[in-house]
Design a protein around this motif. Structure first.
Motif: not given
Length: 326
Positions: A142, A154-155, A299, A303, A311-312
């Motif tokens: 991330v 993801r960010c 996140l 993942d 959320d991506v």
């Protein structure tokens, strides 16, 4: 030298499967065990000493790879990430690269060789995208604060463009027309996005945009100021790369006999603790730095199958904090 990820690819299994089988081969039977052991032998894989040391039951580590942990912004990010990781029985380990691309790649590769559930990463440049994508095939990655082009990683980031636009509009409403942006290194996506926000507002106002590329340090602010204050028409207001850069600008203005904000206004970015204690106190754009770290950890754990989060790209907002300097 072969890594655990190489063995996983060769055997057609996940890294965690390789780790468990190599840790205790006698506990497994069947085709999967055979494929893993044969792949490890064929690639001459040697387990990492660090990974072996961690195999005794210690809580897994979550690497946080950042350009400069001496920057208080990243210390706050680490604190936010640590709070979330600890609640899941994990520990944050900070890797500070000094903005060196080779160090970034080396840390990412070394950390991916551990049986870690995820990696949190702030890239200093876009050039590491290919290496990060390769690692992300086997370990959840991330990004924090900065994006990488042509990736779907993801960010968690701040809307840097909108924030810089708000800061620029604030300076214009104070009557300034010679507003200069001292940016961070343009290799960083956050710097480019802030410049874009500044340039848009200046163009809308029919004013020339002037960008001086600097960096995110006090010394960088001083260096930029030396060039700006030597101009025949120096700026009356400066949008700084961050608060540390702004502190350097304030110091240089004082040394040059300039009054802030009467002769030159300075606006920072981050709202570090120092912003309240410099003289004059610093007007700045507050980044929710601890929340950036915490949300990124959420996140990453999601993942890795250790939590919830869909959320991506999660975009947070900065807040204009008006004090004395602008």
């Amino acid at each position: 030298m072969a890594t655990i990820a190489d063995v996983a690819r060769a055997a057609g299994v996940h890294r965690s499967t390789v780790s468990r089988i190599l840790r205790d081969p006698k506990a497994f039977r069947g085709e999967t065990r055979t494929r893993v052991l044969e792949a490890a032998a064929r690639l001459d894989y040697r387990p990492s000493r660090i990974a072996q040391a961690l195999s005794g039951g210690a809580s897994p580590l979550v690497p946080l790879v950042v350009p400069d942990i001496s920057n208080p912004f990243f210390a706050r990010v680490a604190r936010g990430a640590e709070e979330i990781a600890r609640a899941s029985g994990l520990h944050i380990v900070v890797c500070s690269t000094g903005g060196d691309v080779e160090a970034e790649v080396a840390y990412l590769q070394a950390m991916s060789d551990l049986d870690t559930p995820c990696i949190l990463f702030t890239p200093s440049t876009d050039t590491v995208a290919a290496q990060v994508l390769s690692i992300a095939q086997h370990t959840a990655v991330v990004l924090i604060d900065r994006s990488l082009p042509e990736t779907d990683l993801r960010c968690v980031r701040v809307d840097h463009t909108q924030a810089a636009a708000a800061g620029t509009r604030h300076l214009l409403t104070r009557g300034h027309r010679r507003v200069v942006c001292v940016s961070g290194p343009m290799s960083a996506s956050s710097a480019r996005e802030r410049v874009a926000g500044y340039q848009t507002v200046m163009a809308d106002a029919g004013l020339p945009a002037q960008v001086v590329e600097g960096d995110f340090t006090i010394a960088g602010g001083r260096h930029a100021a030396a060039r700006l204050f030597a101009r025949d028409e120096p700026p009356t207001a400066i949008l700084a790369a961050n608060d540390l850069c702004a502190v350097g600008l304030l110091a240089a203005a004082r040394d040059a006999g300039l009054r802030v904000p009467d002769d030159v206004a300075v606006l920072g970015f981050d709202d570090l603790d120092v912003a309240q204690h410099v003289n004059p106190s610093l007007t700045t754009l507050r980044q929710p730095s601890a929340e950036l770290g915490g949300q990124a950890a959420r996140l990453a754990l999601a993942d890795a199958g250790l939590g919830d989060g869909s959320d991506v790209v999660l975009t947070l907002q900065a807040e204009l904090i008006v004090r004395e300097s602008a």
